[in-house]
Motif scaffolding. Structure first.
Motif, PDB file in Angstrom:
ATOM      1  N   CYS A 162       0.033  97.678  12.331  1.00 53.96           N
ATOM      2  CA  CYS A 162      -0.995  97.126  13.212  1.00 53.96           C
ATOM      3  C   CYS A 162      -2.279  97.949  13.131  1.00 53.96           C
ATOM      4  O   CYS A 162      -3.381  97.390  13.112  1.00 53.96           O
ATOM      5  CB  CYS A 162      -0.472  97.074  14.648  1.00 53.96           C
ATOM      6  SG  CYS A 162      -1.654  96.458  15.861  1.00 53.96           S
ATOM      7  N   ARG A 196      -2.607  91.857  11.326  1.00 54.91           N
ATOM      8  CA  ARG A 196      -2.663  90.867  12.414  1.00 54.91           C
ATOM      9  C   ARG A 196      -1.266  90.434  12.837  1.00 54.91           C
ATOM     10  O   ARG A 196      -0.990  90.299  14.026  1.00 54.91           O
ATOM     11  CB  ARG A 196      -3.492  89.661  12.008  1.00 54.91           C
ATOM     12  CG  ARG A 196      -4.961  89.960  11.910  1.00 54.91           C
ATOM     13  CD  ARG A 196      -5.727  88.732  11.450  1.00 54.91           C
ATOM     14  NE  ARG A 196      -7.039  89.135  11.020  1.00 54.91           N
ATOM     15  CZ  ARG A 196      -8.157  88.791  11.630  1.00 54.91           C
ATOM     16  NH1 ARG A 196      -8.120  88.023  12.682  1.00 54.91           N
ATOM     17  NH2 ARG A 196      -9.320  89.211  11.190  1.00 54.91           N
ATOM     18  N   GLU A 197      -0.406  90.191  11.859  1.00 59.45           N
ATOM     19  CA  GLU A 197       0.970  89.808  12.186  1.00 59.45           C
ATOM     20  C   GLU A 197       1.676  90.920  12.952  1.00 59.45           C
ATOM     21  O   GLU A 197       2.424  90.655  13.889  1.00 59.45           O
ATOM     22  CB  GLU A 197       1.756  89.509  10.904  1.00 59.45           C
ATOM     23  CG  GLU A 197       1.340  88.258  10.179  1.00 59.45           C
ATOM     24  CD  GLU A 197       2.097  88.146   8.875  1.00 59.45           C
ATOM     25  OE1 GLU A 197       1.527  88.538   7.837  1.00 59.45           O
ATOM     26  OE2 GLU A 197       3.254  87.698   8.912  1.00 59.45           O
ATOM     27  N   CYS A 214       0.304  93.267  14.842  1.00 60.67           N
ATOM     28  CA  CYS A 214      -0.240  93.359  16.200  1.00 60.67           C
ATOM     29  C   CYS A 214       0.306  92.230  17.065  1.00 60.67           C
ATOM     30  O   CYS A 214       0.623  92.433  18.248  1.00 60.67           O
ATOM     31  CB  CYS A 214      -1.758  93.353  16.175  1.00 60.67           C
ATOM     32  SG  CYS A 214      -2.464  94.822  15.382  1.00 60.67           S
ATOM     33  N   ALA A 215       0.430  91.049  16.494  1.00 58.79           N
ATOM     34  CA  ALA A 215       1.005  89.924  17.236  1.00 58.79           C
ATOM     35  C   ALA A 215       2.467  90.206  17.576  1.00 58.79           C
ATOM     36  O   ALA A 215       2.915  89.909  18.693  1.00 58.79           O
ATOM     37  CB  ALA A 215       0.884  88.642  16.426  1.00 58.79           C
ATOM     38  N   LYS A 232      -4.188  96.463  19.604  1.00 62.67           N
ATOM     39  CA  LYS A 232      -5.426  95.818  19.176  1.00 62.67           C
ATOM     40  C   LYS A 232      -5.403  95.663  17.664  1.00 62.67           C
ATOM     41  O   LYS A 232      -5.001  96.561  16.955  1.00 62.67           O
ATOM     42  CB  LYS A 232      -6.624  96.656  19.565  1.00 62.67           C
ATOM     43  CG  LYS A 232      -6.855  96.748  21.064  1.00 62.67           C
ATOM     44  CD  LYS A 232      -7.900  97.763  21.344  1.00 62.67           C
ATOM     45  CE  LYS A 232      -9.190  97.107  21.676  1.00 62.67           C
ATOM     46  NZ  LYS A 232     -10.256  98.082  21.972  1.00 62.67           N
ATOM     47  N   THR A 233      -5.832  94.508  17.213  1.00 61.33           N
ATOM     48  CA  THR A 233      -5.988  94.314  15.786  1.00 61.33           C
ATOM     49  C   THR A 233      -7.165  95.144  15.316  1.00 61.33           C
ATOM     50  O   THR A 233      -8.212  95.151  15.966  1.00 61.33           O
ATOM     51  CB  THR A 233      -6.255  92.834  15.469  1.00 61.33           C
ATOM     52  OG1 THR A 233      -5.178  92.065  15.992  1.00 61.33           O
ATOM     53  CG2 THR A 233      -6.385  92.597  13.985  1.00 61.33           C
ATOM     54  N   ASP A 264     -10.528  96.386  13.639  1.00 54.18           N
ATOM     55  CA  ASP A 264     -11.760  95.659  13.336  1.00 54.18           C
ATOM     56  C   ASP A 264     -11.992  95.528  11.841  1.00 54.18           C
ATOM     57  O   ASP A 264     -12.524  94.523  11.380  1.00 54.18           O
ATOM     58  CB  ASP A 264     -12.957  96.379  13.955  1.00 54.18           C
ATOM     59  CG  ASP A 264     -12.907  96.322  15.477  1.00 54.18           C
ATOM     60  OD1 ASP A 264     -12.379  95.323  16.026  1.00 54.18           O
ATOM     61  OD2 ASP A 264     -13.374  97.267  16.107  1.00 54.18           O
ATOM     62  N   ARG A 273     -11.499  94.566   8.278  1.00 53.54           N
ATOM     63  CA  ARG A 273     -10.723  93.550   7.568  1.00 53.54           C
ATOM     64  C   ARG A 273     -11.145  93.524   6.145  1.00 53.54           C
ATOM     65  O   ARG A 273     -12.105  93.334   5.637  1.00 53.54           O
ATOM     66  CB  ARG A 273     -10.917  92.178   8.191  1.00 53.54           C
ATOM     67  CG  ARG A 273     -10.199  92.044   9.471  1.00 53.54           C
ATOM     68  CD  ARG A 273      -8.750  91.673   9.220  1.00 53.54           C
ATOM     69  NE  ARG A 273      -8.016  92.032  10.401  1.00 53.54           N
ATOM     70  CZ  ARG A 273      -6.924  92.772  10.394  1.00 53.54           C
ATOM     71  NH1 ARG A 273      -6.399  93.221   9.314  1.00 53.54           N
ATOM     72  NH2 ARG A 273      -6.299  93.044  11.493  1.00 53.54           N
TER      73      ARG A 273
END
Length: 129
Positions: free
Chosen positions: A102, A110-111, A113-114, A124-125, A127, A129
């Motif tokens: 994460c 993203r996965e 963090c989800a 938190k994802t 920032d 990318r």
């Protein structure tokens, strides 16, 4: 010798593409001592063992791969190690590995963090990318 490594990896990687994980495991096992610094040997060995429902051996392979990996490959290893840890019943270590992914800017951030959100963690994802 890089050429020898590539040549030796071809049969187990071909087996991996075919989904013959038992063959991958058999063929990569001897390569671990021949190429102790080759992250690919341990990563694909870990995947094969994970797919063979042998999470403890997969974890050992992923631990070794993580020690060898560069920062761009490390999140991928942590992701699959988290799966192996969860299957082995090591929920706390699975969470720690997911947290690592994460925090990364890797492809599965993203996965991860989800997944942490579903586990009840506040994450938190990243920032970047």
């Amino acid at each position: 010798d890089g050429n020898a490594l590539l040549s030796d990896l071809k049969p187990p990687l071909d087996a991996f593409r075919r989904g013959d994980y038992a063959q991958v495991d058999r063929e990569l096992g001897p390569l671990e001592s021949r190429y102790p610094e080759a992250v690919e040997v341990f990563f694909y060995g870990g995947l094969a063992r994970l797919f063979l429902d042998d999470p403890k051996r997969a974890i050992a392979s992923f631990e070794r791969a993580a020690r060898l990996a560069d920062e761009t490959f490390a999140p991928r290893i942590a992701w699959y190690r988290a799966v192996a840890e969860q299957r082995a019943g090591n929920d706390a270590e699975a969470r720690r590995q997911i947290e690592t992914v994460c925090r990364s800017a890797g492809e599965r951030a993203r996965e991860a963090c989800a997944a942490l959100g579903q586990m009840g963690a506040s994450a938190k994802t990243p920032d970047a990318r």
